[in-house]
Motif scaffolding. Sequence first.
Motif, PDB file in Angstrom:
ATOM      1  N   GLY A 144      17.402  12.821   6.736  1.00 58.46           N
ATOM      2  CA  GLY A 144      18.049  13.757   5.833  1.00 58.46           C
ATOM      3  C   GLY A 144      18.149  15.258   6.189  1.00 58.46           C
ATOM      4  N   ASP A 145      17.789  15.559   7.216  1.00 59.51           N
ATOM      5  CA  ASP A 145      17.785  16.867   7.925  1.00 59.51           C
ATOM      6  C   ASP A 145      18.350  16.751   9.358  1.00 59.51           C
ATOM      7  OD1 ASP A 145      17.752  19.520   8.253  1.00 59.51           O
ATOM      8  OD2 ASP A 145      15.487  19.586   8.417  1.00 59.51           O
ATOM      9  N   PRO A 146      19.440  16.477   9.621  1.00 58.99           N
ATOM     10  CA  PRO A 146      19.638  16.089  11.196  1.00 58.99           C
ATOM     11  C   PRO A 146      19.869  17.549  11.735  1.00 58.99           C
ATOM     12  CG  PRO A 146      21.696  15.417   9.601  1.00 58.99           C
ATOM     13  CD  PRO A 146      20.498  15.656   8.624  1.00 58.99           C
ATOM     14  N   GLN A 147      20.487  18.415  11.047  1.00 57.99           N
ATOM     15  CA  GLN A 147      20.633  19.814  11.799  1.00 57.99           C
ATOM     16  C   GLN A 147      19.471  20.346  12.218  1.00 57.99           C
ATOM     17  OE1 GLN A 147      23.230  22.535   9.638  1.00 57.99           O
ATOM     18  NE2 GLN A 147      23.004  23.996  11.203  1.00 57.99           N
ATOM     19  N   GLY A 148      18.382  20.201  11.277  1.00 56.04           N
ATOM     20  CA  GLY A 148      17.028  21.029  11.545  1.00 56.04           C
ATOM     21  C   GLY A 148      16.293  20.103  12.591  1.00 56.04           C
ATOM     22  N   HIS A 149      16.476  18.791  12.645  1.00 51.34           N
ATOM     23  CA  HIS A 149      15.591  18.096  13.640  1.00 51.34           C
ATOM     24  C   HIS A 149      16.369  17.745  15.129  1.00 51.34           C
ATOM     25  CE1 HIS A 149      12.901  17.601  10.459  1.00 51.34           C
ATOM     26  NE2 HIS A 149      12.244  17.208  11.250  1.00 51.34           N
ATOM     27  N   ALA A 150      17.593  18.662  15.178  1.00 49.57           N
ATOM     28  CA  ALA A 150      18.482  18.538  16.527  1.00 49.57           C
ATOM     29  C   ALA A 150      17.707  18.292  17.548  1.00 49.57           C
ATOM     30  CB  ALA A 150      19.566  19.494  16.603  1.00 49.57           C
ATOM     31  N   GLY A 151      16.529  19.078  17.792  1.00 52.70           N
ATOM     32  CA  GLY A 151      15.751  19.231  19.015  1.00 52.70           C
ATOM     33  C   GLY A 151      14.742  17.877  19.223  1.00 52.70           C
ATOM     34  N   LEU A 152      14.734  17.094  18.067  1.00 58.34           N
ATOM     35  CA  LEU A 152      14.003  15.783  18.182  1.00 58.34           C
ATOM     36  C   LEU A 152      14.786  14.544  19.067  1.00 58.34           C
ATOM     37  CD1 LEU A 152      11.409  14.269  17.539  1.00 58.34           C
ATOM     38  CD2 LEU A 152      12.391  13.619  15.351  1.00 58.34           C
ATOM     39  N   MET A 153      14.351  14.433  20.178  1.00 57.50           N
ATOM     40  CA  MET A 153      15.010  13.379  20.882  1.00 57.50           C
ATOM     41  C   MET A 153      14.834  12.026  20.263  1.00 57.50           C
ATOM     42  SD  MET A 153      14.508  15.266  24.425  1.00 57.50           S
ATOM     43  CE  MET A 153      15.344  13.999  25.295  1.00 57.50           C
ATOM     44  N   SER A 154      13.534  11.747  19.972  1.00 60.99           N
ATOM     45  CA  SER A 154      13.083  10.398  19.458  1.00 60.99           C
ATOM     46  C   SER A 154      11.559  10.544  18.781  1.00 60.99           C
ATOM     47  CB  SER A 154      12.957   9.405  20.556  1.00 60.99           C
ATOM     48  OG  SER A 154      11.996   9.645  21.661  1.00 60.99           O
ATOM     49  N   ALA A 155      11.390   9.629  17.796  1.00 61.57           N
ATOM     50  CA  ALA A 155      10.001   9.471  17.431  1.00 61.57           C
ATOM     51  C   ALA A 155       9.694   7.937  17.060  1.00 61.57           C
ATOM     52  CB  ALA A 155      10.186  10.167  15.848  1.00 61.57           C
ATOM     53  N   HIS A 156       8.398   7.679  17.703  1.00 58.68           N
ATOM     54  CA  HIS A 156       8.155   6.292  17.902  1.00 58.68           C
ATOM     55  C   HIS A 156       6.918   6.027  17.140  1.00 58.68           C
ATOM     56  CE1 HIS A 156      11.097   5.793  20.908  1.00 58.68           C
ATOM     57  NE2 HIS A 156      10.607   6.746  21.078  1.00 58.68           N
ATOM     58  N   PHE A 157       6.863   5.282  15.888  1.00 65.85           N
ATOM     59  CA  PHE A 157       5.637   5.422  15.121  1.00 65.85           C
ATOM     60  C   PHE A 157       4.895   4.123  15.477  1.00 65.85           C
ATOM     61  CE2 PHE A 157       8.202   8.217  13.019  1.00 65.85           C
ATOM     62  CZ  PHE A 157       7.807   9.150  12.559  1.00 65.85           C
ATOM     63  N   HIS A 158       3.299   4.209  15.611  1.00 65.51           N
ATOM     64  CA  HIS A 158       2.454   3.102  16.077  1.00 65.51           C
ATOM     65  C   HIS A 158       1.384   3.131  14.826  1.00 65.51           C
ATOM     66  CE1 HIS A 158       4.557   4.428  19.689  1.00 65.51           C
ATOM     67  NE2 HIS A 158       4.289   2.997  20.285  1.00 65.51           N
ATOM     68  N   LEU A 159       1.138   1.568  14.787  1.00 66.66           N
ATOM     69  CA  LEU A 159      -0.067   1.308  13.547  1.00 66.66           C
ATOM     70  C   LEU A 159      -1.127   0.862  14.413  1.00 66.66           C
ATOM     71  CD1 LEU A 159       2.191  -0.628  10.968  1.00 66.66           C
ATOM     72  CD2 LEU A 159       2.042   1.845  11.061  1.00 66.66           C
ATOM     73  N   SER A 160      -2.274   1.608  14.065  1.00 64.78           N
ATOM     74  CA  SER A 160      -3.667   1.241  14.815  1.00 64.78           C
ATOM     75  C   SER A 160      -4.099   0.017  14.304  1.00 64.78           C
ATOM     76  CB  SER A 160      -4.753   2.354  14.671  1.00 64.78           C
ATOM     77  OG  SER A 160      -4.954   2.390  13.169  1.00 64.78           O
ATOM     78  N   THR A 161      -4.354  -0.662  15.117  1.00 67.65           N
ATOM     79  CA  THR A 161      -4.819  -2.339  14.877  1.00 67.65           C
ATOM     80  C   THR A 161      -6.087  -2.409  14.054  1.00 67.65           C
ATOM     81  OG1 THR A 161      -5.977  -2.418  17.090  1.00 67.65           O
ATOM     82  CG2 THR A 161      -3.807  -3.100  16.904  1.00 67.65           C
ATOM     83  N   ASP A 162      -6.715  -1.214  13.991  1.00 63.96           N
ATOM     84  CA  ASP A 162      -8.050  -1.205  13.078  1.00 63.96           C
ATOM     85  C   ASP A 162      -7.536  -0.814  11.698  1.00 63.96           C
ATOM     86  OD1 ASP A 162      -7.732   1.542  13.026  1.00 63.96           O
ATOM     87  OD2 ASP A 162      -9.321   2.115  13.903  1.00 63.96           O
ATOM     88  N   GLY A 163      -6.362  -0.504  11.198  1.00 62.65           N
ATOM     89  CA  GLY A 163      -5.735  -0.520  10.010  1.00 62.65           C
ATOM     90  C   GLY A 163      -5.915   1.090   9.418  1.00 62.65           C
ATOM     91  N   GLY A 164      -6.514   2.083  10.438  1.00 59.33           N
ATOM     92  CA  GLY A 164      -6.847   3.307  10.002  1.00 59.33           C
ATOM     93  C   GLY A 164      -5.783   4.158   9.995  1.00 59.33           C
ATOM     94  N   HIS A 165      -4.853   4.208  10.838  1.00 61.87           N
ATOM     95  CA  HIS A 165      -4.050   5.523  11.156  1.00 61.87           C
ATOM     96  C   HIS A 165      -2.575   5.204  11.804  1.00 61.87           C
ATOM     97  CE1 HIS A 165      -5.984   5.341  14.892  1.00 61.87           C
ATOM     98  NE2 HIS A 165      -4.996   5.816  15.614  1.00 61.87           N
ATOM     99  N   VAL A 166      -1.800   5.984  11.738  1.00 61.33           N
ATOM    100  CA  VAL A 166      -0.744   5.995  12.213  1.00 61.33           C
ATOM    101  C   VAL A 166      -0.498   7.051  13.332  1.00 61.33           C
ATOM    102  CG1 VAL A 166       2.023   6.427  12.134  1.00 61.33           C
ATOM    103  CG2 VAL A 166       0.485   5.376  10.347  1.00 61.33           C
ATOM    104  N   LEU A 167       0.222   6.828  14.627  1.00 59.91           N
ATOM    105  CA  LEU A 167       0.330   7.620  15.742  1.00 59.91           C
ATOM    106  C   LEU A 167       1.621   7.810  16.040  1.00 59.91           C
ATOM    107  CD1 LEU A 167      -1.235   9.484  17.745  1.00 59.91           C
ATOM    108  CD2 LEU A 167      -0.824   7.621  19.461  1.00 59.91           C
TER     109      LEU A 167
END
Length: 228
Positions: free
Chosen positions: A156-179
């Motif tokens: 929803g904010d493509p202009q503000g995030h123009a410097g973001l090339m990519s983002a990759h979300f990982h779920l910890s297998t212990d169920g506790g957090h996101v990286l």
Amino acid sequence: MSRRTEQHPDPTDPRIGAPFFSTWRVGTPERQRQTVEAIGRTWERRPWPTRDLLGYHVYAGQDGSTLMHYSQWTGEQAYESFVKAHRQERVDEIDTAVPGIERVELGRYQHYRSRERAVGDRRVPGLIVTVRVDFEGRAEARREEWVDLVLKAVDGDPQGHAGLMSAHFHLSTDGGHVLNYAEWESAEAYEGVLAAPSTDSWERVRTYPGLQGVTGSRYEHALGLVPD
């Protein structure tokens, strides 16, 4: 054999069944450099341990003290077999070259979703940012919904995030957090997003129920190793 590569890894590679992120604390920028060199020498003089290891990348923390390791495995069993047959001799050689390394944590993950690079985007990331987001209790469903909210806010904010090339979300297998492993064009681009006024979408992200803590770290890609 093992060979070095300047190319950054692709976390969306469908062959990856077990992405691992770990942290070493080495103390100083000079020891960061020495440890990266020792890792490179140790791996290059040995055969690549298994085709089930797709790539191994090391990043120097901008704190001047830490190294992050990102390894891409086809599955956890392949990693366990590597530990039994090949890991210790590598650890021993690196520790001989740079004594006193503290191995802080090994995190096991599953890739969930990504905001991938735009087609034709050939920029080299100037900054890698990881953000760990902890949740109360075992909150697998909440983690996925939270990631969906983040990606919606970014889109929803493509202009503000123009410097973001990519983002990759990982779920910890212990169920506790996101990286989140994110590639940024530059540190300035990332700082600009941090300094921008908040929006309703980002307030929903920040105040999401069950959110316990957020830890961000900044890195530069220091070493890439792949099978020859």
